[in-house]
Each structure stands twice: as C-alpha cells, then as structure tokens.
Design a protein around this motif. Structure first.
Motif, PDB file in Angstrom:
ATOM      1  N   ALA A 275       0.774  -1.208  -0.061  1.00 49.79           N
ATOM      2  CA  ALA A 275       0.138   0.173  -0.044  1.00 49.79           C
ATOM      3  C   ALA A 275       0.813   1.144  -0.098  1.00 49.79           C
ATOM      4  O   ALA A 275       0.489   2.170  -0.732  1.00 49.79           O
ATOM      5  CB  ALA A 275      -0.922   0.007   1.144  1.00 49.79           C
ATOM      6  N   HIS A 276       1.926   1.353   0.950  1.00 47.81           N
ATOM      7  CA  HIS A 276       3.044   2.280   0.758  1.00 47.81           C
ATOM      8  C   HIS A 276       4.593   1.630   0.744  1.00 47.81           C
ATOM      9  O   HIS A 276       4.602   0.713   1.528  1.00 47.81           O
ATOM     10  CB  HIS A 276       2.828   3.051   1.910  1.00 47.81           C
ATOM     11  N   ARG A 277       5.220   1.957   0.091  1.00 48.03           N
ATOM     12  CA  ARG A 277       6.720   1.659   0.115  1.00 48.03           C
ATOM     13  C   ARG A 277       7.478   2.929  -0.261  1.00 48.03           C
ATOM     14  O   ARG A 277       7.780   2.990  -1.445  1.00 48.03           O
ATOM     15  CB  ARG A 277       7.116   0.533  -0.651  1.00 48.03           C
ATOM     16  N   ASN A 278       8.107   3.722   0.724  1.00 48.89           N
ATOM     17  CA  ASN A 278       8.648   4.833   0.534  1.00 48.89           C
ATOM     18  C   ASN A 278      10.163   5.140   1.453  1.00 48.89           C
ATOM     19  O   ASN A 278       9.756   5.166   2.421  1.00 48.89           O
ATOM     20  CB  ASN A 278       7.870   6.009   0.550  1.00 48.89           C
ATOM     21  N   LYS A 279      11.275   4.946   0.861  1.00 46.77           N
ATOM     22  CA  LYS A 279      12.497   4.808   1.893  1.00 46.77           C
ATOM     23  C   LYS A 279      12.810   6.240   2.052  1.00 46.77           C
ATOM     24  O   LYS A 279      13.908   6.232   2.765  1.00 46.77           O
ATOM     25  CB  LYS A 279      13.526   4.088   1.073  1.00 46.77           C
TER      26      LYS A 279
END
Length: 204
Positions: A72-76
């Motif tokens: 749903a979210h993946r932001n490093k």
C-alpha cells in the motif's frame, strides 16, 4: 574534454533528501520493523521491512504464510513518527504509525495502535510493557492475501483507520474487513493477471 561528472560523484552520490510525511500516506511500519519470511528451501528467517519484496511469503499468524502481493505504501525517503510498542515476548519493539490496526487479545476486530496501553494483552498472549515514539525514515505497508501479518511478534493488519469512516455505525467497527474487501479487484489483478504490474506499481 572535461567530464562534467567526476568519479567521486559516481562513487559517492548525493543521497535523496528526506521529507516529512503528512496525511493518509503516513500509515505504515518502519523500515526496521521485522517480519518472518519463508524461503524456497522452506527454511525461514527474519528480515527488516525495508528488505521485503513483492512475492515474498511472510508469517501472518493463524493462517500461516501468505504472499505479499503488493505494498500500500513503500517509500524509503519519507520520515514519519512511529509508536514503539514493547512487549514481554520480544527483544525489539513493533514500530508502527498511530492509526495502523493491530490485534488485541479479546477484541473481535483490530484496534488502532494508539489505543493500545501498557498492560494490555495482544493477540497471541504478549503483554505490552512500554510504549514510546520515534522518528525514522522509511514507510512500508505490505498487503497480504488475508490482510494480516506478524511484525516483531505482534499480529497486525495491512490496513489503517480512516477518520472519515470511524463514526460510521457499521464500517467504523469493521474497517479492516471492509478495506480487505475494497482492495479485492487490485488483489485479483496482482495475483492472477499481472504480478509485474504490482511490482512496478510499488516501485513507481
């Protein structure tokens, strides 16, 4: 001819700037939160959320291992505030945003992480011993087939609480189940039609 890019620039690239997260897209686990992954050899290992990939099979609790079909979210690069929930059954804390759902003992539906208090029992029998908060960079919310996952030994949901739905007499008490139903078309696409699309979706 002078090369506009030096070897130092290539070997030591400038890191991407971090930015603070605001709004709905801040509801996730930290990059350091850990999950149990089963490998092709049927052996398992613990890995940080930041290393988790689409297609990995992670432990979800009562229904065993499930495939991560998308995030749903993946932001490093985004920084957010996480609750650190410590229990008597682990050496590390669950790091989760306040509005993410976790499963508490004796509750039919998951509750917001910020509703958990010291002394509460979580599903599986762990007792909460300490709650603190921390700011970290990196946001991850894996989606599994059953909408659940075990993170740092705590069973949690793939989904979050939505303020606009909390007061609804039906949806408010079953928001995780309705969220699982709502993503069914996307889940079908990822699992049955185009896993590559979902990998690209999460990397985009």
């Amino acid at each position: 001819v002078k090369n506009p890019i030096s070897c130092d620039d290539l070997n030591n690239p400038t890191p991407s700037p971090t930015r603070d997260c605001t709004g709905l897209f801040c509801s996730c686990f930290s990059a350091d939160a850990t999950v149990q992954v089963i490998q092709r050899t049927e052996s398992c290992k613990m890995i940080p959320m930041g290393e988790l990939q689409v297609g990995d099979r992670i432990y979800t609790g009562d229904q065993g291992y499930q495939i991560v079909y998308a995030f749903a979210h993946r932001n490093k690069e985004i920084r957010a505030t996480f609750l650190q929930i410590w229990t008597d059954q682990g050496n590390s804390a669950l790091e989760v945003t306040a509005d993410h759902f976790v499963y508490a003992d004796g509750k039919a539906t998951p509750v917001r992480a910020d509703a958990i208090k010291v002394g509460n029992m979580l599903q599986g029998g762990a007792m909460v011993t300490k709650i603190s908060s921390v700011q970290k960079t990196g946001l991850y919310a894996p989606l599994t087939l059953n909408g659940k996952l075990v993170v740092n030994g705590v069973q949690a949901s793939s989904f979050v609480s939505l303020a606009q739905a909390e007061d609804h007499p039906l949806i408010g008490k079953n928001l995780a189940a309705y969220s699982q139903l709502g993503v069914a078309p996307f889940r079908f696409l990822c699992v049955n039609l185009s896993a590559k699309f979902c990998e690209d979706y999460n990397n985009g």
